[in-house]
Design a protein around this motif. Structure first.
Motif, short mmCIF file in Angstrom:
data_model
loop_
_atom_site.label_atom_id
_atom_site.label_comp_id
_atom_site.label_asym_id
_atom_site.label_seq_id
_atom_site.Cartn_x
_atom_site.Cartn_y
_atom_site.Cartn_z
N GLY A 14 0.75 -0.87 0.25
CA GLY A 14 0.13 0.57 -0.47
C GLY A 14 0.80 1.10 0.17
N PHE A 15 1.86 0.80 1.00
CA PHE A 15 2.61 1.87 0.65
C PHE A 15 3.60 2.45 -0.68
N VAL A 16 3.76 1.91 -1.07
CA VAL A 16 4.96 1.63 -2.57
C VAL A 16 3.58 2.06 -3.77
N LEU A 17 2.43 1.67 -3.41
CA LEU A 17 1.09 2.17 -4.30
C LEU A 17 1.19 3.95 -4.34
N ASP A 18 1.14 4.29 -3.13
CA ASP A 18 0.77 5.53 -2.72
C ASP A 18 2.00 6.57 -3.77
N ARG A 19 3.32 5.69 -3.21
CA ARG A 19 4.23 6.45 -3.25
C ARG A 19 5.03 6.61 -5.52
N VAL A 20 4.23 5.61 -5.66
CA VAL A 20 4.88 5.10 -7.39
C VAL A 20 3.47 6.53 -8.22
N GLY A 21 2.76 6.47 -7.90
CA GLY A 21 1.22 7.95 -7.83
C GLY A 21 -0.20 6.66 -8.22
N ALA A 22 0.29 5.34 -8.11
CA ALA A 22 -0.57 5.26 -8.29
C ALA A 22 -2.78 4.74 -7.79
N LEU B 98 -0.77 5.74 5.50
CA LEU B 98 0.57 6.10 6.55
C LEU B 98 1.01 6.96 5.52
N SER B 99 1.22 6.26 4.27
CA SER B 99 2.63 6.94 2.82
C SER B 99 1.62 8.56 2.88
N SER B 100 0.11 8.71 2.79
CA SER B 100 -0.47 9.78 2.63
C SER B 100 -0.48 11.23 3.63
N ARG B 101 -0.38 10.42 4.51
CA ARG B 101 -0.46 11.50 5.92
C ARG B 101 0.87 11.47 5.94
N LEU B 102 2.45 11.32 5.81
CA LEU B 102 3.92 11.38 5.75
C LEU B 102 4.07 12.20 4.83
N ARG B 103 2.99 12.50 3.94
CA ARG B 103 3.38 13.34 1.96
C ARG B 103 2.24 14.31 2.71
N GLY B 104 1.95 14.17 4.09
CA GLY B 104 1.02 15.96 3.78
C GLY B 104 -0.68 15.89 3.32
N GLY B 105 -1.42 14.57 3.10
CA GLY B 105 -2.27 14.38 2.35
C GLY B 105 -3.20 15.39 1.26
N LEU B 106 -4.10 14.99 1.16
CA LEU B 106 -4.26 15.13 -0.42
C LEU B 106 -5.26 16.94 -0.29
N SER B 107 -5.35 17.96 -0.53
CA SER B 107 -6.16 19.40 -1.49
C SER B 107 -7.54 18.59 -1.54
N PRO B 108 -8.53 19.90 -0.52
CA PRO B 108 -9.82 19.04 -1.46
C PRO B 108 -10.36 19.36 -2.29
#
Lengths: 197, 188
Positions: A14-22, B98-108
């Motif tokens: 899940g972490f990697v899917l987010d970091r590759v833009g998927a 977790l990954s999205s939280r660490l990069r600051g989430g999304l804009s509205p």
């Protein structure tokens, strides 16, 4: 122990899917309208990397051949692929990226998941009928691989050892990823990446 | 853009995850878990959907032909949701969160729909949500008909040189590319 592995590997996936833009449907849509092949190159090199590691691991005895799991080939695989392709393009989500996108806070992904649960339920209810159409009958031997993999009973298309074919296929995926341009359509303007949040 | 990994790094990590899965347990798949979750909900409403059955290979059976297939293996997963594949999918969602939280989430704006949709179809959330709902239905019906999705067929299948993986990928891109070319003519 399996549950610990599920948490570790699932979490990493899940972490990697987010970091590759998927998890961003913009990247998936722009892969499919060929205006930004970043994700295509990522997926192809991911398949190539995994293939090379797995078949090298099988050759040296690191990977248990019992973990190899081949799905059956039948006409419904192609028809199902076509259906997935249409929805994939409209929404910019597939099952895995829809779930992970919702986890990153995308509301449209929640609607995709709701539709997905209804679609899966529709399949459960129509399965007995679909079976009668014959499109679930195996073709080309069913759970078939390109070459025979030692330690498994899967049928294969050609007689060359499957491990070597797997390594070659892995290299081919890496080569295609390498050779693909950054974009195939709208090349007069520079690639516009989806905005970063 | 800074958080998006270059394709070489991203591909290497993605490949490492798919390899780790097959090395330690089994190849990755996701779409089956939509069926398992449906089954859990259905079983909560109607407990007769999954029943103990000593005669079945899995020990469980279902009056639904799909849950009952392969010796009731889906029925077993519905009865015991704390299994590898179901927990895997929950962990996958936690990892992305977790990954999205660490990069600051999304804009509205981005939370509601991606920019490329907005550029082509306007700002209406209802339109986007309706399209996502219908697309989700078609994607999961297709995935279950095919017996796998982008993870199970395309990635796990092709990495193992499975014929079914190539057939699935051919179908997905043959339909997906023309659809996207027709629908999304403006970039963003």
């Amino acid at each position: 122990m399996e549950i610990v592995l599920a948490i570790a590997i699932g979490g990493a996936f899940g972490f990697v899917l987010d970091r590759v833009g998927a998890t961003n449907p913009g990247y998936i849509i722009r892969m499919l309208n060929l205006s930004d092949l970043h994700l295509m190159k990522t997926i192809l090199s991911g398949i190539g990397t995994a293939s090379i590691l797995m078949f090298a691991g099988l050759l040296v005895g690191l990977v248990d051949p019992g973990h190899v799991s081949i799905k059956a080939a039948y006409l419904g695989v192609f028809i199902g692929g076509l259906l997935l392709g249409v929805g994939f393009a409209v929404a910019g989500y597939c099952p895995g990226t829809g779930l992970t996108a919702a986890a990153t806070g995308r509301w449209d992904a929640l609607w995709f998941i709701l539709g997905g649960l209804l679609g899966a339920a529709a399949y459960m209810l129509s399965f007995a009928w679909v079976e009668t159409t014959g499109i679930l009958e195996n073709i080309a031997g069913g759970k078939t691989t390109l070459g025979p993999i030692a330690g498994t009973d899967y049928p294969s298309l050609i007689g060359v050892p499957g491990e070597w074919i797997g390594l070659a296929a892995g290299l081919a995926f890496l080569a295609i990823a390498w050779l693909l341009p950054d974009r195939l359509t709208g090349a007069s303007t520079p690639t516009v990446r989806a905005p970063v949040e | 853009m800074s958080y998006i990994l270059p394709w070489r790094t991203g591909g290497l990590l993605l490949g490492a995850v798919f390899f780790a899965a097959v090395l330690s347990v089994s190849p990755i798949g996701v779409s089956t878990q939509f069926v398992i979750f449906d089954g859990i909900l259905w079983d909560a409403v109607d407990p007769d959907v999954v029943v103990d059955s000593p005669d079945a290979k899995s020990g469980y059976s279902s009056p639904n032909a799909y849950l009952n297939k392969s010796g009731g293996s889906y029925a077993e997963d519905v009865a015991n949701p704390l299994n590898y594949s179901f927990v895997f999918v929950l962990a996958m969602m936690a990892g992305a969160f977790l990954s999205s939280r660490l990069r600051g989430g999304l804009s509205p704006n981005e939370r509601v729909m991606p920019a490329v949709w907005r550029a082509n179809f306007g700002d209406s959330p209802v339109k986007r949500y309706a399209a996502a709902l219908i697309a989700g239905f078609v994607v999961l019906y297709g995935s279950r008909l095919a017996g796998g999705c982008t993870s199970g067929h395309m990635m796990s299948g092709m990495m193992q040189t499975a014929l079914s993986g190539y057939i699935f990928a051919a179908g997905a891109f043959l339909a997906g590319i023309p659809t996207a070319l027709a629908l999304f003519r403006k970039e963003s």
